[in-house]
Design a protein around this motif. Sequence first.
Motif, PDB file in Angstrom:
ATOM      1  N   TYR A 110      35.035   6.990   6.222  1.00 13.20           N
ATOM      2  CA  TYR A 110      34.746   6.712   7.641  1.00 13.20           C
ATOM      3  C   TYR A 110      36.040   6.500   8.428  1.00 13.20           C
ATOM      4  N   ASN A 111      36.945   5.679   7.894  1.00 15.49           N
ATOM      5  CA  ASN A 111      38.196   5.368   8.592  1.00 15.49           C
ATOM      6  C   ASN A 111      39.157   6.553   8.642  1.00 15.49           C
ATOM      7  N   LYS A 112      39.215   7.315   7.561  1.00 14.14           N
ATOM      8  CA  LYS A 112      40.206   8.392   7.487  1.00 14.14           C
ATOM      9  C   LYS A 112      39.776   9.650   8.240  1.00 14.14           C
ATOM     10  N   PHE A 113      38.488   9.994   8.170  1.00 17.27           N
ATOM     11  CA  PHE A 113      38.049  11.281   8.715  1.00 17.27           C
ATOM     12  C   PHE A 113      37.208  11.173   9.981  1.00 17.27           C
ATOM     13  N   GLY A 114      36.859   9.967  10.368  1.00 23.36           N
ATOM     14  CA  GLY A 114      36.132   9.801  11.623  1.00 23.36           C
ATOM     15  C   GLY A 114      34.690  10.250  11.590  1.00 23.36           C
ATOM     16  N   LEU A 115      34.140  10.436  10.412  1.00 26.32           N
ATOM     17  CA  LEU A 115      32.713  10.743  10.314  1.00 26.32           C
ATOM     18  C   LEU A 115      31.934   9.470  10.603  1.00 26.32           C
ATOM     19  N   ARG A 121      31.272   1.806  -4.079  1.00 28.97           N
ATOM     20  CA  ARG A 121      30.761   2.907  -3.256  1.00 28.97           C
ATOM     21  C   ARG A 121      30.943   2.593  -1.773  1.00 28.97           C
ATOM     22  N   SER A 122      30.618   1.361  -1.392  1.00 29.20           N
ATOM     23  CA  SER A 122      30.755   1.009   0.022  1.00 29.20           C
ATOM     24  C   SER A 122      32.227   1.070   0.449  1.00 29.20           C
ATOM     25  N   GLY A 123      33.133   0.748  -0.464  1.00 26.06           N
ATOM     26  CA  GLY A 123      34.560   0.880  -0.165  1.00 26.06           C
ATOM     27  C   GLY A 123      34.943   2.337   0.047  1.00 26.06           C
ATOM     28  N   LEU A 124      34.375   3.215  -0.762  1.00 20.90           N
ATOM     29  CA  LEU A 124      34.616   4.648  -0.580  1.00 20.90           C
ATOM     30  C   LEU A 124      34.044   5.132   0.749  1.00 20.90           C
ATOM     31  N   PHE A 125      32.821   4.668   1.095  1.00 22.87           N
ATOM     32  CA  PHE A 125      32.215   5.044   2.377  1.00 22.87           C
ATOM     33  C   PHE A 125      33.139   4.661   3.518  1.00 22.87           C
ATOM     34  N   GLU A 126      33.640   3.420   3.479  1.00 25.36           N
ATOM     35  CA  GLU A 126      34.511   2.914   4.537  1.00 25.36           C
ATOM     36  C   GLU A 126      35.807   3.720   4.633  1.00 25.36           C
TER      37      GLU A 126
END
Length: 102
Positions: free
Chosen positions: A16-21, A8-13
């Motif tokens: 975060y990295n791809k969409f800038g949220l 899950r934390s990998g998905l969060f990252e």
Amino acid sequence: MKSKTLTRSGLFESVYNKFGLSRSESADLVECVIEEICKAAERGESIKLSSFGTFFIRSKNERIGRNPKTGQEVSITPRRVMVFKPSTILKELVDTKNKSKL
């Protein structure tokens, strides 16, 4: 070959990295998607993710199994299980990646 696990934390990252949220917005978004998938599964619905695959619920009937250590027959109760069927696109992608590593 060392295998990696997507968490899950990998998905969060990744979000975060791809969409800038923000990190918290990314976490909320991923949690919301996972929650919706879980709710649909609880209701017995199929979950189709285009170009990825389909998760669906399969009912298994009661059957007789065998304890491998003792050989004793035991009754396995009926249950529902989740099954994943990958899309053709995902199958081809995995096959292509595997061929390049050989």
